[in-house]
Design a protein around this motif. Structure first.
Motif, PDB file in Angstrom:
ATOM      1  N   SER A 301       0.845  -1.196   0.000  1.00 42.72           N
ATOM      2  CA  SER A 301       0.000   0.000   0.000  1.00 42.72           C
ATOM      3  C   SER A 301       0.882   1.249   0.000  1.00 42.72           C
ATOM      4  O   SER A 301       2.112   1.172   0.152  1.00 42.72           O
ATOM      5  CB  SER A 301      -0.886   0.009   1.245  1.00 42.72           C
ATOM      6  OG  SER A 301      -0.072   0.135   2.412  1.00 42.72           O
ATOM      7  N   ARG A 302       0.252   2.403  -0.170  1.00 46.99           N
ATOM      8  CA  ARG A 302       1.012   3.651  -0.136  1.00 46.99           C
ATOM      9  C   ARG A 302       1.607   3.890   1.253  1.00 46.99           C
ATOM     10  O   ARG A 302       2.707   4.432   1.386  1.00 46.99           O
ATOM     11  CB  ARG A 302       0.115   4.817  -0.552  1.00 46.99           C
ATOM     12  CG  ARG A 302      -0.416   4.662  -1.974  1.00 46.99           C
ATOM     13  CD  ARG A 302      -1.089   5.932  -2.473  1.00 46.99           C
ATOM     14  NE  ARG A 302      -1.762   5.686  -3.747  1.00 46.99           N
ATOM     15  CZ  ARG A 302      -1.162   5.625  -4.928  1.00 46.99           C
ATOM     16  NH1 ARG A 302       0.144   5.807  -4.980  1.00 46.99           N
ATOM     17  NH2 ARG A 302      -1.857   5.402  -6.033  1.00 46.99           N
ATOM     18  N   ARG A 303       0.879   3.481   2.292  1.00 44.89           N
ATOM     19  CA  ARG A 303       1.422   3.615   3.647  1.00 44.89           C
ATOM     20  C   ARG A 303       2.638   2.707   3.817  1.00 44.89           C
ATOM     21  O   ARG A 303       3.663   3.127   4.371  1.00 44.89           O
ATOM     22  CB  ARG A 303       0.349   3.264   4.679  1.00 44.89           C
ATOM     23  CG  ARG A 303       0.838   3.329   6.123  1.00 44.89           C
ATOM     24  CD  ARG A 303      -0.253   2.947   7.104  1.00 44.89           C
ATOM     25  NE  ARG A 303      -1.381   3.874   7.025  1.00 44.89           N
ATOM     26  CZ  ARG A 303      -2.507   3.742   7.732  1.00 44.89           C
ATOM     27  NH1 ARG A 303      -2.638   2.717   8.562  1.00 44.89           N
ATOM     28  NH2 ARG A 303      -3.472   4.609   7.611  1.00 44.89           N
ATOM     29  N   THR A 304       2.522   1.463   3.316  1.00 41.42           N
ATOM     30  CA  THR A 304       3.656   0.545   3.375  1.00 41.42           C
ATOM     31  C   THR A 304       4.831   1.085   2.574  1.00 41.42           C
ATOM     32  O   THR A 304       5.987   0.969   2.972  1.00 41.42           O
ATOM     33  CB  THR A 304       3.251  -0.837   2.838  1.00 41.42           C
ATOM     34  OG1 THR A 304       2.196  -1.359   3.635  1.00 41.42           O
ATOM     35  CG2 THR A 304       4.429  -1.798   2.850  1.00 41.42           C
ATOM     36  N   HIS A 305       4.520   1.701   1.441  1.00 40.00           N
ATOM     37  CA  HIS A 305       5.570   2.265   0.595  1.00 40.00           C
ATOM     38  C   HIS A 305       6.333   3.365   1.336  1.00 40.00           C
ATOM     39  O   HIS A 305       7.576   3.418   1.285  1.00 40.00           O
ATOM     40  CB  HIS A 305       4.947   2.826  -0.677  1.00 40.00           C
ATOM     41  CG  HIS A 305       5.909   3.583  -1.537  1.00 40.00           C
ATOM     42  ND1 HIS A 305       6.960   2.998  -2.202  1.00 40.00           N
ATOM     43  CD2 HIS A 305       5.989   4.917  -1.821  1.00 40.00           C
ATOM     44  CE1 HIS A 305       7.646   3.905  -2.870  1.00 40.00           C
ATOM     45  NE2 HIS A 305       7.068   5.072  -2.654  1.00 40.00           N
ATOM     46  N   SER A 306       5.630   4.242   2.019  1.00 40.96           N
ATOM     47  CA  SER A 306       6.283   5.322   2.767  1.00 40.96           C
ATOM     48  C   SER A 306       7.196   4.765   3.849  1.00 40.96           C
ATOM     49  O   SER A 306       8.325   5.244   4.039  1.00 40.96           O
ATOM     50  CB  SER A 306       5.229   6.242   3.396  1.00 40.96           C
ATOM     51  OG  SER A 306       4.449   6.863   2.400  1.00 40.96           O
ATOM     52  N   ASP A 307       6.705   3.753   4.567  1.00 42.95           N
ATOM     53  CA  ASP A 307       7.531   3.134   5.604  1.00 42.95           C
ATOM     54  C   ASP A 307       8.748   2.441   4.985  1.00 42.95           C
ATOM     55  O   ASP A 307       9.850   2.495   5.540  1.00 42.95           O
ATOM     56  CB  ASP A 307       6.695   2.128   6.394  1.00 42.95           C
ATOM     57  CG  ASP A 307       7.506   1.423   7.472  1.00 42.95           C
ATOM     58  OD1 ASP A 307       7.921   2.093   8.441  1.00 42.95           O
ATOM     59  OD2 ASP A 307       7.746   0.196   7.320  1.00 42.95           O
ATOM     60  N   ARG A 308       8.540   1.808   3.830  1.00 41.57           N
ATOM     61  CA  ARG A 308       9.644   1.119   3.147  1.00 41.57           C
ATOM     62  C   ARG A 308      10.719   2.106   2.702  1.00 41.57           C
ATOM     63  O   ARG A 308      11.915   1.836   2.813  1.00 41.57           O
ATOM     64  CB  ARG A 308       9.087   0.347   1.960  1.00 41.57           C
ATOM     65  CG  ARG A 308      10.102  -0.512   1.240  1.00 41.57           C
ATOM     66  CD  ARG A 308       9.455  -1.178   0.045  1.00 41.57           C
ATOM     67  NE  ARG A 308       8.422  -2.125   0.435  1.00 41.57           N
ATOM     68  CZ  ARG A 308       7.179  -2.114  -0.013  1.00 41.57           C
ATOM     69  NH1 ARG A 308       6.795  -1.195  -0.872  1.00 41.57           N
ATOM     70  NH2 ARG A 308       6.316  -3.019   0.389  1.00 41.57           N
ATOM     71  N   ILE A 309      10.295   3.268   2.190  1.00 44.67           N
ATOM     72  CA  ILE A 309      11.241   4.296   1.765  1.00 44.67           C
ATOM     73  C   ILE A 309      12.105   4.729   2.957  1.00 44.67           C
ATOM     74  O   ILE A 309      13.336   4.885   2.842  1.00 44.67           O
ATOM     75  CB  ILE A 309      10.494   5.519   1.177  1.00 44.67           C
ATOM     76  CG1 ILE A 309       9.853   5.164  -0.165  1.00 44.67           C
ATOM     77  CG2 ILE A 309      11.437   6.714   1.034  1.00 44.67           C
ATOM     78  CD1 ILE A 309      10.848   4.923  -1.261  1.00 44.67           C
ATOM     79  N   ARG A 310      11.462   4.926   4.105  1.00 46.99           N
ATOM     80  CA  ARG A 310      12.203   5.340   5.300  1.00 46.99           C
ATOM     81  C   ARG A 310      13.238   4.288   5.679  1.00 46.99           C
ATOM     82  O   ARG A 310      14.401   4.611   5.952  1.00 46.99           O
ATOM     83  CB  ARG A 310      11.224   5.570   6.471  1.00 46.99           C
ATOM     84  CG  ARG A 310      11.906   5.918   7.793  1.00 46.99           C
ATOM     85  CD  ARG A 310      10.889   6.031   8.908  1.00 46.99           C
ATOM     86  NE  ARG A 310      10.190   4.769   9.155  1.00 46.99           N
ATOM     87  CZ  ARG A 310      10.711   3.757   9.853  1.00 46.99           C
ATOM     88  NH1 ARG A 310      11.946   3.847  10.359  1.00 46.99           N
ATOM     89  NH2 ARG A 310      10.005   2.669  10.045  1.00 46.99           N
ATOM     90  N   ARG A 311      12.834   3.021   5.679  1.00 48.08           N
ATOM     91  CA  ARG A 311      13.747   1.943   6.060  1.00 48.08           C
ATOM     92  C   ARG A 311      14.910   1.821   5.065  1.00 48.08           C
ATOM     93  O   ARG A 311      16.053   1.568   5.451  1.00 48.08           O
ATOM     94  CB  ARG A 311      12.994   0.612   6.135  1.00 48.08           C
ATOM     95  CG  ARG A 311      11.983   0.537   7.280  1.00 48.08           C
ATOM     96  CD  ARG A 311      11.173  -0.743   7.183  1.00 48.08           C
ATOM     97  NE  ARG A 311      10.150  -0.832   8.209  1.00 48.08           N
ATOM     98  CZ  ARG A 311      10.323  -1.416   9.408  1.00 48.08           C
ATOM     99  NH1 ARG A 311      11.501  -1.948   9.716  1.00 48.08           N
ATOM    100  NH2 ARG A 311       9.343  -1.461  10.280  1.00 48.08           N
ATOM    101  N   LEU A 312      14.611   1.975   3.782  1.00 45.37           N
ATOM    102  CA  LEU A 312      15.659   1.860   2.762  1.00 45.37           C
ATOM    103  C   LEU A 312      16.658   3.011   2.873  1.00 45.37           C
ATOM    104  O   LEU A 312      17.875   2.820   2.692  1.00 45.37           O
ATOM    105  CB  LEU A 312      15.048   1.831   1.369  1.00 45.37           C
ATOM    106  CG  LEU A 312      14.373   0.509   0.978  1.00 45.37           C
ATOM    107  CD1 LEU A 312      13.548   0.687  -0.303  1.00 45.37           C
ATOM    108  CD2 LEU A 312      15.409  -0.589   0.793  1.00 45.37           C
TER     109      LEU A 312
END
Length: 405
Positions: A301-312
């Motif tokens: 999801s877009r929320r998951t994507h935002s969290d993934r960007i932060r982690r990356l």
């Protein structure tokens, strides 16, 4: 030829002949690209397609004539002929087809081609389609470091080998015109070079229900599909019967090993379907660092994507690398089920590889097909555009290639 090589070899191995029809040139909105083939067997059976149904009936009859001993035929089909009710392409394109008899005497090295295809070793088959009678129908096989067969001229053989290797690098077929006077012979010679390169790879990372659907669709579209997940209970051939390879390993470790072995290139698409940061972040950290990979997409999801960007970012991934990631994954078609989602994902992969927008064709302008010279190395999918009957001629005037320089 790749798509029919095994059946062609089976017939060849028994000493029987088959008529092989090959699209050697196209112009404007042709339904299939150069290299598309159709087999006509002595028992009347057919395998393959040249135009989505427009010219197959006429080519079939020509194939039967060739098997009866008429000799090789070069035939063009298109809308510019006089009789609009004859066989041809009313979709606006023109194609030229070369029809030849394939047997042990005409293609003695076919087994070498089949072996290379099985081993995923790129090989080009160069066939003389027009020229002095002694060389018409001759074939030269070209690998990166070897050549088999001859036209009888060392000059021509070297020119063909150089052009064939360029075709292997580009990953596309080509019709080349050579000046026969270079070999003290009159006229010109045209050679169709068919680059048989390994299929593009689709790496599906994460053994989910969405992966099952994407694997099935990717294999049907002609990709070499690998499924990888560290969970052995889910990652089995029984769950992924359409995959060419099922690997139990941590995706990031598998991807790094494949890259080190030189098996990741611009025709490789990586799709991460795990939804789990402990899988996603490590494998994306590897994938986005690989300049050679053609496509990197990840589901979520877009929320998951935002969290993934932060982690990356915390893992050291740069902004330019993050921009290479397609996330959320797929085109916006309203997909809900795993099968619909797989269609959305593969459509995005194909659009990215062919550098097309993915928008509806009705909203665009210009040709609906890429020209052969426009098709990037990652492009694989074949069009299924349907055409009605039109016309047939014996000319080759649509193959507008300058003499070899």
């Amino acid at each position: 030829m790749r798509e029919v090589i095994e059946e062609l070899l089976e017939t060849w191995s028994t000493g029987q002949d088959t008529a092989l029809a090959t699209v050697v040139s196209t112009y404007r909105s042709a339904p299939r690209q150069p290299g598309a083939v159709m087999l006509v067997h002595r028992d009347g059976s057919v395998l393959g397609s040249l135009s989505g149904g427009c010219v197959e009936s006429d080519v079939y009859e020509l194939g039967r004539d060739v098997l009866a001993g008429s000799g090789a035929v070069l035939r063009s089909y298109g809308v510019s002929d006089d009789d609009a009710l004859a066989v041809g392409l009313t979709c606006g394109g023109e194609i030229t087809v070369f029809i030849d008899r394939i047997g042990r005497d005409t293609f003695p090295h076919l087994d070498e081609v089949a072996t290379s295809v099985r081993q995923h070793r790129p090989v080009a088959v160069a066939t003389v389609v027009t020229g002095p009678r002694p060389v018409r129908g001759q074939r030269v096989l070209v690998w990166s470091n070897a050549v088999s067969g001859t036209t009888g001229s060392a000059i021509w053989d070297q020119q063909i080998a150089d052009d064939a290797r360029a075709c292997l690098v580009a990953g596309r077929a080509r019709l080349v015109t050579y000046d026969a006077s270079e070999c003290d012979r009159p006229g010109q010679m045209q050679v169709f070079i068919d680059a048989l390169i390994p299929p593009p790879r689709l790496l599906v990372l994460g053994a989910t229900d969405f992966a099952t659907a994407l694997t099935r669709l990717g294999a049907a579209a002609g990709y070499q599909v690998t499924v990888c997940d560290a969970r052995a209970i889910f990652t089995t051939p029984q769950r992924f019967p359409d995959a060419h390879e099922v690997v139990v390993d941590w995706p990031h470790r598998y991807l790094a090993d494949e890259a080190s072995a030189g098996r990741i290139d611009g025709r490789t698409a990586v799709c991460v379907l795990t939804h789990d940061p402990k899988f996603d972040v490590p494998v994306l950290s590897v994938a986005l660092h690989l300049s050679s990979v053609g496509y990197v997409g990840v589901m979520g999801s877009r929320r998951t994507h935002s969290d993934r960007i932060r982690r990356l970012r915390e893992a050291g991934t740069s902004n330019s690398e993050l921009e290479r990631m397609s996330s959320p994954l797929g085109l916006d078609i309203g997909a809900a089920t795993p099968a619909e989602t797989a269609i959305s994902i593969l459509a995005d992969v194909i659009a990215s590889a062919s550098r097309r927008s993915g928008r509806p064709l009705r909203d665009g302008v210009g040709p609906i097909h890429n020209r052969p010279s426009d098709i990037p190395r990652g492009f694989f999918a074949q069009s299924s555009t349907q055409c009605s009957h039109s016309v047939s001629t014996d000319r080759l005037e649509n193959a507008n290639h300058a003499p070899h320089q």
